[in-house]
Design a protein around this motif. Structure first.
Motif, short mmCIF file in Angstrom:
data_model
loop_
_atom_site.label_atom_id
_atom_site.label_comp_id
_atom_site.label_asym_id
_atom_site.label_seq_id
_atom_site.Cartn_x
_atom_site.Cartn_y
_atom_site.Cartn_z
N TRP A 172 0.82 -1.21 0.00
CA TRP A 172 0.00 0.00 0.00
C TRP A 172 0.86 1.26 0.00
O TRP A 172 0.38 2.34 -0.38
CB TRP A 172 -0.97 0.01 1.19
CG TRP A 172 -0.29 -0.12 2.52
CD1 TRP A 172 -0.05 -1.27 3.21
CD2 TRP A 172 0.25 0.95 3.31
NE1 TRP A 172 0.62 -0.99 4.39
CE2 TRP A 172 0.82 0.36 4.47
CE3 TRP A 172 0.33 2.33 3.16
CZ2 TRP A 172 1.43 1.12 5.47
CZ3 TRP A 172 0.95 3.08 4.15
CH2 TRP A 172 1.50 2.47 5.29
N LEU B 25 -2.34 -3.57 -7.26
CA LEU B 25 -2.68 -4.05 -5.92
C LEU B 25 -4.20 -4.00 -5.71
O LEU B 25 -4.79 -4.95 -5.20
CB LEU B 25 -1.96 -3.19 -4.88
CG LEU B 25 -2.01 -3.67 -3.45
CD1 LEU B 25 -1.41 -5.06 -3.32
CD2 LEU B 25 -1.27 -2.69 -2.56
N ALA B 26 -4.82 -2.91 -6.14
CA ALA B 26 -6.27 -2.76 -5.99
C ALA B 26 -7.03 -3.80 -6.81
O ALA B 26 -8.13 -4.22 -6.44
CB ALA B 26 -6.70 -1.36 -6.40
N LEU B 27 -6.44 -4.22 -7.92
CA LEU B 27 -7.08 -5.20 -8.79
C LEU B 27 -6.73 -6.64 -8.43
O LEU B 27 -7.07 -7.58 -9.16
CB LEU B 27 -6.71 -4.92 -10.25
CG LEU B 27 -7.25 -3.59 -10.81
CD1 LEU B 27 -6.66 -3.32 -12.19
CD2 LEU B 27 -8.77 -3.61 -10.86
N GLY B 28 -6.01 -6.80 -7.32
CA GLY B 28 -5.70 -8.15 -6.87
C GLY B 28 -4.51 -8.80 -7.57
O GLY B 28 -4.45 -10.02 -7.66
N ALA B 29 -3.60 -7.99 -8.05
CA ALA B 29 -2.41 -8.52 -8.72
C ALA B 29 -1.15 -8.05 -7.99
O ALA B 29 -0.36 -7.25 -8.52
CB ALA B 29 -2.39 -8.07 -10.18
N PRO B 30 -0.92 -8.54 -6.77
CA PRO B 30 0.23 -8.06 -6.01
C PRO B 30 1.57 -8.40 -6.66
O PRO B 30 2.55 -7.67 -6.46
CB PRO B 30 0.08 -8.76 -4.65
CG PRO B 30 -0.80 -9.94 -4.92
CD PRO B 30 -1.71 -9.53 -6.05
#
Length: 164
Positions: A37, A100-105
């Motif tokens: 984050w 990150l927000a789209l779930g691709a860390p």
């Protein structure tokens, strides 16, 4: 009265490297701890620096007011290439934040790792990859010559660096 928005025509190279050092520390912290984050925090800082130089950015203020003065006399360089480099940093950190927000860390980690490499090059050895690319964009005519008169005329770089 000075405009609130706008990047300085010339900047102190030592301050730019100090900002890059701060980006290295925060990016390394994000990668080492998994606090991805922090890419959003970095993106806000890059956006502030693109919009107004160091004026409203905490990293920029720390670099220009505290760190750079302790590193000796200013080294004046053209502002537009540094602004372009800040824009590239914004793209990487905004991309990491979006990933990150789209779930691709994994994508976020990859973008932050690239940022870490290039920010380290700027901070440690003074190589600004964004400035390097900016120079080529000028040579190829993508960036008009009038965008950066100081890039082509070394005598324009000898002006005093204006405080932020």
């Amino acid at each position: 009265m000075r405009s609130l928005i706008g990047f300085p025509a010339v900047v102190n190279e030592k301050a730019a490297r100090a900002v890059a050092g701060q980006v290295v520390v925060v990016t390394a912290l994000a990668l080492a701890t998994g606090w991805l984050w922090l890419s959003a925090v970095l993106a806000v800082g890059f956006a502030l620096r693109v919009a107004s130089g160091p004026r409203f950015d905490p990293f920029g203020q720390l670099a220009t007011k505290v760190l750079a003065p302790r590193l000796g006399a200013p080294v004046v360089v053209a502002g537009p290439p540094k602004r372009f480099a800040q824009g590239v940093g914004f793209v990487f950190t905004a991309g990491a934040t979006a990933a990150l927000a789209l779930g691709a860390p994994v994508v976020a980690v990859g973008l932050l790792a690239v940022l870490l490499v290039f920010a380290s090059l700027e901070a440690v050895v003074g190589f600004c990859a964004g400035c390097f690319v900016f120079g080529y964009l000028m040579r190829w005519g993508v960036v008009p010559e009038e965008t950066c008169a100081a890039c082509n005329d070394i005598s324009l770089r000898r002006r005093e660096v204006q405080p932020a």
